[in-house]
Design an enzyme around this catalytic site. Structure first.
Site, PDB file in Angstrom:
ATOM      1  N   ILE A   1       2.781   2.702  -2.870  1.00 46.44           N
ATOM      2  CA  ILE A   1       1.788   3.373  -2.016  1.00 46.44           C
ATOM      3  C   ILE A   1       1.952   2.948  -0.559  1.00 46.44           C
ATOM      4  O   ILE A   1       1.991   3.764   0.360  1.00 46.44           O
ATOM      5  CB  ILE A   1       0.358   3.022  -2.499  1.00 46.44           C
ATOM      6  CG1 ILE A   1       0.201   3.405  -3.970  1.00 46.44           C
ATOM      7  CG2 ILE A   1      -0.692   3.688  -1.630  1.00 46.44           C
ATOM      8  CD1 ILE A   1      -1.037   2.854  -4.640  1.00 46.44           C
TER       9      ILE A   1
ATOM     10  N   ASN B   1      -3.828  -5.952 -14.569  1.00 49.39           N
ATOM     11  CA  ASN B   1      -3.661  -7.330 -14.085  1.00 49.39           C
ATOM     12  C   ASN B   1      -5.037  -7.935 -13.781  1.00 49.39           C
ATOM     13  O   ASN B   1      -6.061  -7.272 -13.949  1.00 49.39           O
ATOM     14  CB  ASN B   1      -2.762  -7.350 -12.846  1.00 49.39           C
ATOM     15  CG  ASN B   1      -3.335  -6.474 -11.741  1.00 49.39           C
ATOM     16  OD1 ASN B   1      -4.415  -6.743 -11.224  1.00 49.39           O
ATOM     17  ND2 ASN B   1      -2.631  -5.398 -11.395  1.00 49.39           N
TER      18      ASN B   1
HETATM   19  O1  C5P Z   1       6.085  -5.128  -3.624  1.00 50.93           O
HETATM   20  P1  C5P Z   1       4.846  -5.904  -3.876  1.00 50.93           P
HETATM   21  O2  C5P Z   1       4.016  -5.359  -4.999  1.00 50.93           O
HETATM   22  O3  C5P Z   1       5.002  -7.358  -4.034  1.00 50.93           O
HETATM   23  O4  C5P Z   1       4.017  -5.729  -2.491  1.00 50.93           O
HETATM   24  C1  C5P Z   1       2.673  -5.981  -2.380  1.00 50.93           C
HETATM   25  C2  C5P Z   1       2.021  -5.007  -1.448  1.00 50.93           C
HETATM   26  O5  C5P Z   1       2.481  -3.678  -1.750  1.00 50.93           O
HETATM   27  C3  C5P Z   1       0.534  -4.970  -1.615  1.00 50.93           C
HETATM   28  O6  C5P Z   1      -0.042  -4.708  -0.355  1.00 50.93           O
HETATM   29  C4  C5P Z   1       0.323  -3.833  -2.592  1.00 50.93           C
HETATM   30  O7  C5P Z   1      -0.958  -3.236  -2.456  1.00 50.93           O
HETATM   31  C5  C5P Z   1       1.421  -2.859  -2.213  1.00 50.93           C
HETATM   32  N1  C5P Z   1       1.942  -2.038  -3.329  1.00 50.93           N
HETATM   33  C6  C5P Z   1       1.792  -0.669  -3.306  1.00 50.93           C
HETATM   34  N2  C5P Z   1       2.276   0.101  -4.329  1.00 50.93           N
HETATM   35  C7  C5P Z   1       2.918  -0.447  -5.361  1.00 50.93           C
HETATM   36  C8  C5P Z   1       3.094  -1.845  -5.413  1.00 50.93           C
HETATM   37  C9  C5P Z   1       2.594  -2.610  -4.382  1.00 50.93           C
HETATM   38  O8  C5P Z   1       1.205  -0.160  -2.350  1.00 50.93           O
HETATM   39  N3  C5P Z   1       3.383   0.314  -6.334  1.00 50.93           N
END
Ligand code: C5P
Length: 395
Positions: free
Chosen positions: A305, A210
């Site tokens: 994560i 991205n």
């Molecule tokens: O669920 P979404 O991606 O919208 O949430 C965003 C937050 O979740 C951000 O802080 C991003 O770093 C974290 N995130 C994560 N692991 C993922 C996807 C998003 O820690 N696989």
């Protein structure tokens, strides 16, 4: 810049076109409550007049080492003792070289040598001069001697070239100077921050990723360091300078980022990374050939994560970022609950990637705070202040 109140600041100006920004810097330091005395080299006076600096600082400008009148007033040793901070902005390549070699051949270099106050430099020069090994060596030498180096920034230069070497803007220099006096709100705390994009391999040469530049995460790491935290930065592939002295763990995939973060014992976890939500179910060992007219990819979810960090039994204070293209508040608040977070910082996805400025709203269980558009470095400091406030009230 509250911590600058009543501080004695010597603002040293050396010869460079960025000297015009020193006028604004002087104004900001005075506005923040500092008492400012300006010391200019002969070359600096070719770029900006001492009269301007006298009017802005409210004090006579010091220029000569061997000036009987000045020495009868506040002599150079007295001036060196008076200072709580010596800030040289702009610091030219020549001045940096002289300082690195302990030379004292004009008033400003003598002052730097004679003063026991913290010394900070804001380098400004042509990008080739900045990247020359001699300049790098001189700066490494000065950093070893606890001299703070603010910047420089990357961008267009007065000489028409583009690259690193622009002096930071006055506001940023003021904030960094204030940071030298701030008592760290995160002192003694371990803060883990992830930043940048992840890359999910399709085959040995291709990946899904991205537009994240990592700028916000790196600015948050720098602000946490300024606030006294012990920072670990788990970084996806970006091309940004390391915010010293962070411990950096470089990773590529979401899985590697997951493993690195879950392995970190920390008090505060800030998830700024734009982690890929999906990855190819299968990775081809060989380069995929373009033998068919269409190609379908089967994707599987990556591990979350942030949610995993927040689900640990001994969990850190967890802060997430939510970049959305619509219904920002609703999605952000949902994530706060679903991922069991202490705070979520929401921003418009389209406005943020690879920009130097951002505007965000932070939400937590009992409240929210909106931050007006600001440079990511300023915004990061304000966010770190809020995180430390919330962390302290939660523990
Ligand atoms: O669920 P979404 O991606 O919208 O949430 C965003 C937050 O979740 C951000 O802080 C991003 O770093 C974290 N995130 C994560 N692991 C993922 C996807 C998003 O820690 N696989």
């Amino acid at each position: 810049m509250l911590s600058l109140r009543n501080k004695h600041v010597i603002l040293g100006i050396t010869g460079g076109i960025a000297a015009y920004k020193s006028a604004e810097l002087c104004r900001l330091l005075v506005k923040a409550g500092a008492e400012v005395r300006v010391v200019m080299t002969a070359a600096a006076c070719e770029f900006i007049t001492p009269l301007t600096m006298q009017a802005l600082s409210g004090n006579k400008v010091h220029r000569d080492l061997l000036d009987e009148e000045s020495e009868a007033g506040m002599g150079h040793i007295e001036l060196a003792r008076w200072a709580d901070l010596v800030l040289v902005a702009p610091a030219s390549a020549d001045f940096i070289a002289r300082l690195a070699h302990g030379e004292a051949n004009d008033l400003l270099s003598t002052l730097c040598l004679a003063s026991q106050a913290p010394l900070a430099l804001a380098p400004a020069m042509n990008q080739v001069m900045w990247q020359k090994a001699s300049t790098r060596d001189n700066l490494a030498e000065l950093k070893n001697k606890q001299v703070s180096v603010f910047g420089p920034a990357d961008g267009e230069q007065a000489c028409g070239e583009t690259g690193p070497g622009r002096m930071l803007e006055a506001e940023e220099l003021g904030e960094l100077a204030a940071g030298l006096f701030a008592v760290g709100t995160l002192a003694g705390l371990r803060v883990c921050i992830n930043a940048g994009p992840t890359r999910e391999a399709l085959d040995p040469v291709r990946y899904l990723s991205n537009h994240s530049s990592g700028k916000m995460g790196y600015a948050i790491a720098a602000a946490a360091i300024e606030a006294g935290a012990d920072v670990t930065l788990v970084s996806g592939p970006v091309s940004l300078p390391i915010p010293e002295p962070a411990r950096v763990i470089n990773v590529e995939s979401a899985q590697q980022m997951y493993d690195a973060c879950l392995n970190e014992a920390c008090d505060i976890f800030i998830a700024v990374a734009a982690v890929a939500d999906y990855r190819p179910l299968k990775q081809s060992r060989e380069k995929i050939k373009k033998s068919t007219m269409t190609l379908s990819l089967e994707l599987e979810k990556t591990p979350d994560i942030l949610a995993a960090m927040a689900a640990q039994e001994k969990r850190p204070f967890c802060v997430g970022f939510a970049a959305e293209t619509s219904e920002l508040e609703r999605y952000a608040k949902d994530k706060l609950v679903d991922k069991n977070l202490d705070m979520i910082i929401a921003n418009q996805a389209t406005e943020t990637f690879n920009q130097d400025e951002a505007a965000v709203t932070a939400y937590w269980k009992e409240g929210e705070q909106t931050f007006a558009p600001a440079r990511k470095s300023s915004l990061a400091r304000a966010l770190i202040e809020l995180v430390s406030e919330r962390y302290n009230s939660s523990s």
